[in-house]
Enzyme design. Structure first.
Site, PDB file in Angstrom:
ATOM      1  N   ASP A 282       6.550  32.678 -23.157  1.00 54.51           N
ATOM      2  CA  ASP A 282       5.398  31.827 -22.885  1.00 54.51           C
ATOM      3  C   ASP A 282       4.421  32.700 -22.099  1.00 54.51           C
ATOM      4  OD1 ASP A 282       3.561  29.823 -22.611  1.00 54.51           O
ATOM      5  OD2 ASP A 282       5.016  28.289 -22.010  1.00 54.51           O
TER       6      ASP A 282
HETATM    7  C1  BGC Z   1       1.839  27.054 -22.891  1.00 49.55           C
HETATM    8  C2  BGC Z   1       2.248  27.355 -24.311  1.00 49.55           C
HETATM    9  C3  BGC Z   1       1.068  27.918 -25.042  1.00 49.55           C
HETATM   10  C4  BGC Z   1       0.576  29.166 -24.321  1.00 49.55           C
HETATM   11  C5  BGC Z   1      -0.617  29.804 -24.996  1.00 49.55           C
HETATM   12  C6  BGC Z   1       1.161  28.209 -22.211  1.00 49.55           C
HETATM   13  O1  BGC Z   1       0.562  27.770 -21.060  1.00 49.55           O
HETATM   14  O2  BGC Z   1       2.971  26.652 -22.148  1.00 49.55           O
HETATM   15  O3  BGC Z   1       2.719  26.199 -24.929  1.00 49.55           O
HETATM   16  O4  BGC Z   1       1.405  28.195 -26.366  1.00 49.55           O
HETATM   17  O5  BGC Z   1       0.178  28.798 -23.020  1.00 49.55           O
HETATM   18  O6  BGC Z   1      -1.754  29.049 -24.810  1.00 49.55           O
END
Ligand code: BGC
Length: 799
Positions: A282
């Site tokens: 993530d």
């Molecule tokens: C989120 C993810 C997301 C990523 C990219 C993170 O803050 O938890 O679900 O895909 O950001 O935006």
């Protein structure tokens, strides 16, 4: 005038501030003294050709290029792998998210995962993913960052539950598999997220205070059985369906960050489940270089800019040059780096993304600039329109995911009211525009906007509308068609103060629209719908004896007004996406007969749900954030069943404008004396030991439409394992099958279920395998988890 690079940096910084409440920590605590060995990919399960191509590609890469393949870079997408021009590789673009192509113009906003789950319709869930996937592809994005299998919904107030599907692992697993197939059939990669135990947003990442003190992220402490039977289950289904990537989550699991947890990544995901694709962090969830790479993390995102480097602007990464050093000095074997690249390139070749893949929509940076109040100083480039006729499936699924909870005196469908009242701040068009704007802090999104309908949640999983049909505008159009008048008040403060002076005469029917905002970055704090909802409903109902309540919500709500005799009907419409108004008009006037069923439990009292989000008021110790999942398997309906608590509306419940009956239930064995555990000699395929999915039982029943309208229902199958031969903590019953059936009035259809070995086993923590218990297994079918119509039993293994 703002330079492009500044917009990128600004964007990343804002994203960063919103997603990481502190600096990545070098400290992390593992309980694994002997972490599992590195699990290498084999291409098994259909990727054999892709493996050959990936290997040929790797053979042409030098070390720096290999490292760049696993380290995110700057670029037009939320995640970018840089091109390698000399090899004709144009890079990889990753975009959010599970509900819409986020941060882009001329895209569709689909019903949320929660809404899709409430339809209990495999085909519609697949169609949603196929249409959404086609938007990703047409925008030039190789990877859609979805579907969401975690959070599962341990906490009814979890901020991101709406991005996922259901608090039940079986339903979520089916939805994950259907979504993975839909994405892949559209030619884009799926990224099943967030792996694993990311059940709360509060302290999901670590925090660093001004004096440098680091407080670690919450640790989800999950026992082995609960992990397998609850939180891992839907990911196993996603892996079985061939998901191309898995996103490891922000939180720690049993004290070790998920993205450097060898037990989870090498051990469970890659070895036990045979996952062949890549694990991507993530965003900013990587906390180490060597340790993460060896633990099974294959790609770090966003990669170039770690928190430490932001102010210096040096672009350091835990991977990047640090990984090159680690490979050179032998801390990360070259074979491991090759495997990271192989895992990333196999899906790319498998889906044919090396051929004729669309370029990235060049409007992307302009949209971002607009979103952050900047301008690129050059004429705006209009966006590529990728919406096609997706409004149709959105409207259909929006209605299919709406659950009719109450319908006194057959108030719905509406007959022919001539004077319609519409009430509540969720009814009209939003006054603040069509996009939920974040100013860099999710705090600003705490309660969402006041006036305006809510069709999607906030955070990375949201999307920019190019069209949004509000309930008020759709009802006005309908009223015009049928020659009715519409009176309305959309200010909740006016409604809460009981001021109805603008209304005369009292409407024939009063429809109240309530909303509940939910967003990434924070958990909800209230069970009731937002904006003084209870006072609003009670006042409207006092004024109007024929009141209907519609909720737009990202999850579980309590409904203290549900038994008010003037509240004649209740519809839980979840987050229906951009066609919201049309979907609800279809239901209200009966063009669509409601068939949605609750994918969670609505409790009578808040206290009936007893697993609060871990939220510590003052923390001084680095490791203080601990969330012990001591309830084990008892979340949602399993908890209500085990404590014998009567819910207001149970899991699986939902009414129709017609009636159904079930008859002729039978259950039988397909295999005479199967061994208690799967055959360990079987080669692991994606999803795990293939024996787990071999059919052992079959059940059948007949469902009939006994009313006078055409409609669909969901026949649900639950099993109860023999309590005296399973370990303590086994739920009373669990969902293990469902079928959505469409029937004309008077029509009947046979419904057949096949139960696999996994369906009738529990995870034996000592033997470390799935085991069929000895004794009678009860199998029931019905229309909800508490409305069981047929019951039988079968002994797979006698005592
Ligand atoms: C989120 C993810 C997301 C990523 C990219 C993170 O803050 O938890 O679900 O895909 O950001 O935006």
């Amino acid at each position: 005038m703002v330079l492009l690079s500044n917009v990128i940096a600004f964007f990343i910084r804002n994203h960063l501030l919103t997603v990481v409440e502190g600096r990545a920590s070098s400290q992390s605590h593992s309980i694994n003294n002997n972490p599992p060995a590195i699990s290498y990919s084999t291409g098994t399960g259909g990727w054999e050709h892709a493996l050959v191509k990936a290997n040929a590609f790797i053979a042409r890469l030098n070390l720096t290029e290999k490292v760049s393949m696993v380290t995110g870079d700057n670029g037009p997408c939320i995640g970018n792998i840089a091109p390698i021009e000399r090899l004709g590789f144009s890079g990889i673009c990753m975009s959010d998210g599970p509900t819409a192509f986020n941060r882009a113009d001329l895209v569709s906003i689909f019903p949320a995962g929660l809404t899709a789950a409430a339809s209990w319709d495999r085909d519609l869930i697949y169609q949603r993913a196929l249409a959404l996937g086609s938007e990703f592809r047409a925008k030039g994005s190789h990877v859609g960052l979805g579907p969401v299998g975690g959070p599962l919904g341990r906490h009814p107030l979890g901020g991101r539950n709406w991005e996922g599907f259901s608090a039940d692992p079986y339903l979520t697993g089916v939805a994950m598999a259907s979504s993975v197939r839909g994405f892949h059939d559209a030619g884009v990669q799926s990224c099943s997220k967030h792996f694993i135990g990311n059940e709360q947003e509060t302290q999901r990442s670590n925090t660093v205070f001004a004096d440098g003190t680091n407080i670690e992220a919450v640790s989800s402490n999950i026992d082995d059985r609960t992990l397998h039977e609850l939180y891992l289950w839907p990911f196993a289904d996603a892996v079985k369906a061939g998901t191309t990537s898995i996103m490891c989550s922000y939180n720690r699991v049993n004290q070790t960050y998920a993205c450097e947890n060898s037990e989870l990544l090498n051990g469970i995901l890659k070895k036990e489940l045979g996952f062949q694709g890549y694990v991507v962090s993530d965003w900013f969830a990587t906390h180490s270089g060597v340790k993460s790479a060896n633990a099974g993390l294959d790609m770090t995102m966003p990669g170039t800019i770690d928190v430490e480097s932001l102010s210096a602007g040096t672009g350091l990464s835990y991977f990047g040059a640090n990984l090159t050093t680690a490979v050179n000095n032998g801390s990360v074997p070259m074979t491991r780096l090759d495997d990271m690249v192989r895992r990333i390139m196999m899906p790319y070749y498998f889906l044919g993304q090396d051929k004729n893949f669309p370029t990235t929509d060049p409007s992307a940076m302009h949209v971002l600039a607009a979103q952050y109040g900047a301008s690129l100083g050059v004429p705006e480039i209009p966006a590529r329109d990728v919406r096609k006729d997706h409004a149709k499936i959105i409207r259909k699924l929006g209605a299919a995911g709406t659950v009719l909870l109450k319908n006194l005196n057959s108030t719905l469908p509406l007959k022919s009211p001539k004077n319609i009242g519409v009430f509540g701040n969720d009814a009209p068009d939003p006054t603040d525009g069509l996009t939920i704007i974040s100013d860099g802090s999710f705090e600003s999104e705490t309660y969402g906007y006041d006036i305006g309908t809510l069709d999607v949640g906030g955070g990375s999983g949201t999307g920019r509308h190019s069209s949004l049909i509000s309930p008020l505008s759709a009802i006005k159009s309908k009223a015009q068609e049928i020659g009715a008048r519409v009176q309305y008040i959309t200010s909740n403060s006016r409604l809460a103060s009981n001021d109805f002076r603008s209304i005369f005469p009292t409407p024939d029917v009063c429809i109240v629209f309530l909303k509940t905002f939910a967003s990434e970055g924070r958990d909800r704090t209230s069970f009731e719908n937002d904006w003084n909802s209870t006072a609003v409903v009670n006042n409207v109902a006092r004024k109007c004896p024929n009141t209907i309540v519609v909720t737009h919500s990202g999850g579980v709500n309590t409904m203290p007004w549900a038994k008010n005799p003037n509240v004649k009907a209740i519809l839980a419409a979840h987050y229906p996406g951009q066609e919201s108004g049309n979907s609800i008009v279809d239901i209200l006037w009966g063009d669509v007969n409601p068939s949605g069923k609750l994918p969670y439990t609505i409790s009578e009292h808040e206290s009936d749900y007893d697993i609060p989000v871990t939220n510590l008021s003052s923390v001084t110790a680095v490791d203080e954030w601990q969330a012990d999942f001591t309830e084990g398997l008892m979340i949602d309906y399993r908890h209500f069943d085990s404590k014998n608590i009567t819910p207001l509306y149970e899991f699986g419940y939902g009414l129709s404008y017609t009636t159904f009956s079930l008859s002729s239930f039978s259950v039988s064995k397909l295999v005479k004396n199967p061994p208690a555990i799967p055959d360990a000699s079987k080669a692991i395929l994606p999803g795990g030991n293939p024996d787990l999915y071999s059919p052992l039982l079959t059940a059948s029943t007949k469902v009939s439409n006994t009313g006078s309208l055409a409609g669909s229902t969901v026949v649900q199958l639950y099993i109860s394992l023999p309590q005296d031969s399973v370990p303590a903590g086994t739920p009373l019953r669990v969902l293990r099958g469902f079928e959505k059936v469409a029937l004309k009035p008077g029509e009947s259809k046979d419904v057949k279920f096949t139960l696999t070995r996994r369906d009738v086993s529990y995870w034996d923590v000592i033997a470390q395998t799935w085991r069929i218990p000895r004794g009678e297994i009860k199998v029931s079918v019905g229309f909800s988890s508490r409305d069981l119509k047929g019951e039988g039993s079968v002994t797979v293994l006698s005592k």
